[in-house]
Write an enzyme that holds these catalytic residues in place. Structure first.
Site, PDB file in Angstrom:
ATOM      1  N   SER A  18      99.985  18.808  14.136  1.00  0.00           N
ATOM      2  CA  SER A  18      99.507  18.288  12.855  1.00  0.00           C
ATOM      3  C   SER A  18     100.599  17.689  11.981  1.00  0.00           C
ATOM      4  O   SER A  18     100.313  16.828  11.161  1.00  0.00           O
ATOM      5  CB  SER A  18      98.775  19.382  12.099  1.00  0.00           C
ATOM      6  OG  SER A  18      99.622  20.499  11.927  1.00  0.00           O
ATOM      7  N   HIS A  36      93.289  17.236  15.596  1.00  0.00           N
ATOM      8  CA  HIS A  36      93.739  15.859  15.344  1.00  0.00           C
ATOM      9  C   HIS A  36      93.626  14.980  16.587  1.00  0.00           C
ATOM     10  O   HIS A  36      94.148  13.876  16.606  1.00  0.00           O
ATOM     11  CB  HIS A  36      95.185  15.869  14.843  1.00  0.00           C
ATOM     12  CG  HIS A  36      95.346  16.594  13.554  1.00  0.00           C
ATOM     13  ND1 HIS A  36      95.044  16.018  12.330  1.00  0.00           N
ATOM     14  CD2 HIS A  36      95.733  17.863  13.289  1.00  0.00           C
ATOM     15  CE1 HIS A  36      95.268  16.897  11.366  1.00  0.00           C
ATOM     16  NE2 HIS A  36      95.681  18.034  11.922  1.00  0.00           N
ATOM     17  N   LYS A  63      87.547  16.136  10.504  1.00  0.00           N
ATOM     18  CA  LYS A  63      88.584  15.099  10.480  1.00  0.00           C
ATOM     19  C   LYS A  63      87.962  13.785  10.968  1.00  0.00           C
ATOM     20  O   LYS A  63      87.219  13.171  10.224  1.00  0.00           O
ATOM     21  CB  LYS A  63      89.797  15.570  11.260  1.00  0.00           C
ATOM     22  CG  LYS A  63      90.432  16.826  10.608  1.00  0.00           C
ATOM     23  CD  LYS A  63      91.732  17.183  11.233  1.00  0.00           C
ATOM     24  CE  LYS A  63      92.439  18.407  10.681  1.00  0.00           C
ATOM     25  NZ  LYS A  63      92.045  19.087   9.508  1.00  0.00           N
TER      26      LYS A  63
END
Ligand code: WAQ
Ligand code: MG
Length: 630
Positions: A421, A449, A480
């Site tokens: 991250s 991610h 996300k």
């Protein structure tokens, strides 16, 4: 013995003070504590700290037993004032009103008012300053109290005052705006704590010493208060080791501010997309996790709105009671398909997914091997589990294998982010899974991610490595690239059944709301049917790295996270501020999120950014970084 007096002030305004009588042995430690208190006070930083250290003869010191402490905590200030009035009336029927009047209109003084009931006069020599009681301490080691302890210090002072010749009583209201407790004290009544005695936020406060000059003259009383050395004994030890937590909090916050580590919320006045405003300033956002801009996608918003109308605002229960509806089931099936696993389970956030999975899977006999750069939610999951944690070097499969071989254990887990991250680099998944198979360890990756970002069609790390390797458990988030909210776990049907029964963050949370579920369902549909979304993001990543390289910044990333490492916390903050002033929102990431002195600008890209915007940003970053490190 030594007497210590500390006074800290700023522009001649008193900030804090402290009184101690200690042995030579205690002196250095107590000086440390006292100086620290002077430096970090909510009233500000002192420009003068006056420390006076004097030897005192032991024979001069009078020992006095502490006053008995009782508490009178009522609902209102009025009730407490009434209580004071009654106590005064018992002691000194005549001057009650005078004293209450004084108490309510107390001027700001460094010392106390000395009121004589015989003459009904104040008798401080300096009416502005008042009488300062000094040379006092408790016999017990008060140096252990790192922060100001109002009660403890007040009890020492009140004990000394109550024993003054001719003294009838003392009234005290703290002048600290956030401390609303005061006291009434006398030899006869002891020390009666009263709360509240004023409104929070008010700096009204002071002390009144009430004495009778027909018993002892003012001169003698003042001399006793100001000169006699007193050690207070017999303080009940059940409270003296306690520190006032609110004082600790205040000190901690001041220290964070001083170290440039203080964080505040930014309030965004628009929806999550590249163009936003903060405090009416238009900004181009380069720090969103909505990598595919799906949080603002019309079809995703529409799906959320419709689900809310059809299914209601909340889910109404935890998953195992009444909270599971058809949307949960549908979304879990889609997630399992997305990650090529048998089954999937939703959690409320990626954080609770990690915490739930690791704490459910690792018992006392389990060793968890965890990458040193793993996200905080993995670290917290490890900590909450009963397993033993072994941290290996970042993405270093050799170090991991060495550590596996270096200890004896029965059950083992390998856990890693698949996209890190803060650095934006990608896990060596084939080797990671190979080690898992070779040593019979359960492999877990967190794709927070990675989903929607890496792999030809955005399916994550397994796709990125052309499905050479499939870990046992894939954890992810809906919040996300998928633009919604929630976490998930994909694994075999058996593991998922186990988690339903054992993962406490799953069992004891209310199920996700219908709008989030429907938004995620729509986002996955878009991901599956519109490959250009991911392609555009991946193009932006390549293009932006080229632009940075053209501007002499050696940055390379295959993910939407692009760190520009600066080093010092202060320089990183300054670069972020320069960019902010030019209209770019990019955070400076600092300790404790990353190691000290590896502070960085952390740029995240979206599929909606244009080439023009990316080229411009690369130039501005290069200049800002240069300026901040000059
Ligand atoms: N001598 C005489 N007066 C003093 C002194 C001193 N050494 N220190 C303070 N004062 C006066 C001065 O006018 C201040 O404005 C006022 O007292 C209040 O001082 O059981 O914090 O240091 O929890 O703000 C009471 C504790 C706390 C109640 C009192 O006083 C409890 C407090 P502060
Ligand atoms: Mg005060």
């Amino acid at each position: 013995m030594y007497s210590i007096k500390m006074r800290a002030s700023q522009n001649s305004r008193h900030i804090s003070g402290s009184e101690k009588i200690v042995t030579a042995q205690q002196l250095p430690d107590i000086l440390h504590t006292v100086t620290k208190r002077a430096l970090y006070h909510s009233l500000g930083q002192p420009d003068l700290i006056n420390l006076k250290i004097q030897p005192v003869d032991k024979a001069e010191i009078i020992c006095l037993p502490a006053l008995q402490v009782t508490e009178h905590f009522s609902q209102t200030i009025t009730e407490n004032m009434q209580f004071i009035r009654e106590k005064l009336a018992e002691l000194i029927p005549g001057c009650c009103d005078d004293i209450i009047q004084l108490l309510n209109n107390m001027p700001q003084m460094r010392g106390a008012i000395l009121y004589d009931v015989h003459t009904r006069q104040r008798c401080e020599k300096d009416l502005q300053r008042g009488i300062r009681v000094t040379y006092m301490d408790a016999e017990i080691d008060s140096g252990m109290l790192k922060n100001k302890n109002h009660f403890f210090e007040a009890l020492i002072l009140a004990t000394k005052v109550a024993h003054a010749p001719g003294m009838l009583a003392e009234l005290c209201i703290s002048d600290d705006p956030d401390y609303v407790t005061g006291y009434f004290a006398s030899l006869k009544h002891g020390y009666i704590r009263l709360s509240p005695v004023k409104e929070p936020g008010s700096s009204h406060g002071g002390r009144i010493f009430i004495f009778d000059s027909s018993e002892a003259d003012a001169e003698t009383v003042i001399n006793y208060l100001e000169k006699t050395k007193v050690l207070v004994t017999d303080i009940k030890t059940d409270f003296h080791q306690r520190e006032n937590i609110q004082d600790c909090i205040r000190t901690e916050l001041l220290q964070l501010k001083k170290a440039d580590l203080y964080r505040q919320l930014k309030i965004i006045e628009t929806q999550q997309q590249k163009n936003i405003t903060i405090a009416n300033q238009p900004l181009l956002m380069f720090s969103s996790n909505s990598y595919l801009n799906l949080a603002a996608h019309p079809a995703v918003k529409q799906a959320a709105a419709e689900a809310c109308l059809a299914w209601g605002a909340g889910s109404g229960g935890s998953r195992l009671t009444t909270g599971t509806n058809s949307l949960h089931v549908k979304l879990e099936a889609m997630l399992a398909e997305l990650k090529h696993t048998e089954s999937a389970l939703l959690f409320n956030t990626g954080y609770t997914a990690n915490v739930g999975v690791l704490s459910a899977l690792a018992d006392e006999d389990t060793v968890i091997f965890s990458d040193e750069y793993n996200h905080a939610s993995i670290i917290d999951g490890c900590r909450l589990s009963k397993g033993r944690i072994i941290v290996y070097k970042h993405n270093d499969m050799q170090d991991l294998e060495k550590k596996i071989n270096s200890i004896a254990f029965t059950k083992g887990i390998l856990v890693s982010d698949s996209v890190f991250s803060m650095d934006g680099d990608i896990l060596n998944l084939p080797k990671f899974v190979e080690l898992g198979r070779k040593y019979q360890l359960l492999t877990i990756i967190d794709e927070a991610h990675a989903t929607g970002v890496i792999g030809k069609t955005g399916k994550g790390a397994a796709e990125y490595y052309s499905y050479q390797a499939q870990p046992d458990i894939i954890i992810g988030t809906l919040s996300k690239a998928l633009g919604s909210e929630g976490g998930f776990v994909c694994a075999s049907a058996e593991i998922i059944e186990y988690l339903k029964n054992k993962a406490r963050s799953f069992i004891f949370s209310t199920a996700q709301n219908p709008a989030s579920l429907a938004a995620a369902i729509k986002s996955i549909e878009l991901l599956n049917t519109q490959p250009d979304l991911v392609q555009k993001l991946q193009h932006n990543i390549r293009y932006f790295c080229q632009c940075l390289q053209k501007n002499k910044l050696a940055v390379q990333s295959d993910t939407a996270i692009i760190p520009v490492i600066i080093g010092s916390e202060t320089a990183a903050l300054s670069a972020a501020q320069t960019l902010y002033d030019k209209g770019f929102l990019i955070p400076a990431i600092r300790y404790p999120t990353v190691a000290k002195n590896t502070a960085r600008l952390r740029i995240t890209l979206m599929s909606s950014h244009t080439e023009t915007e990316l080229a411009l940003l690369a130039r501005e970053i290069s200049q800002a970084v240069h300026k901040s490190t000059l």
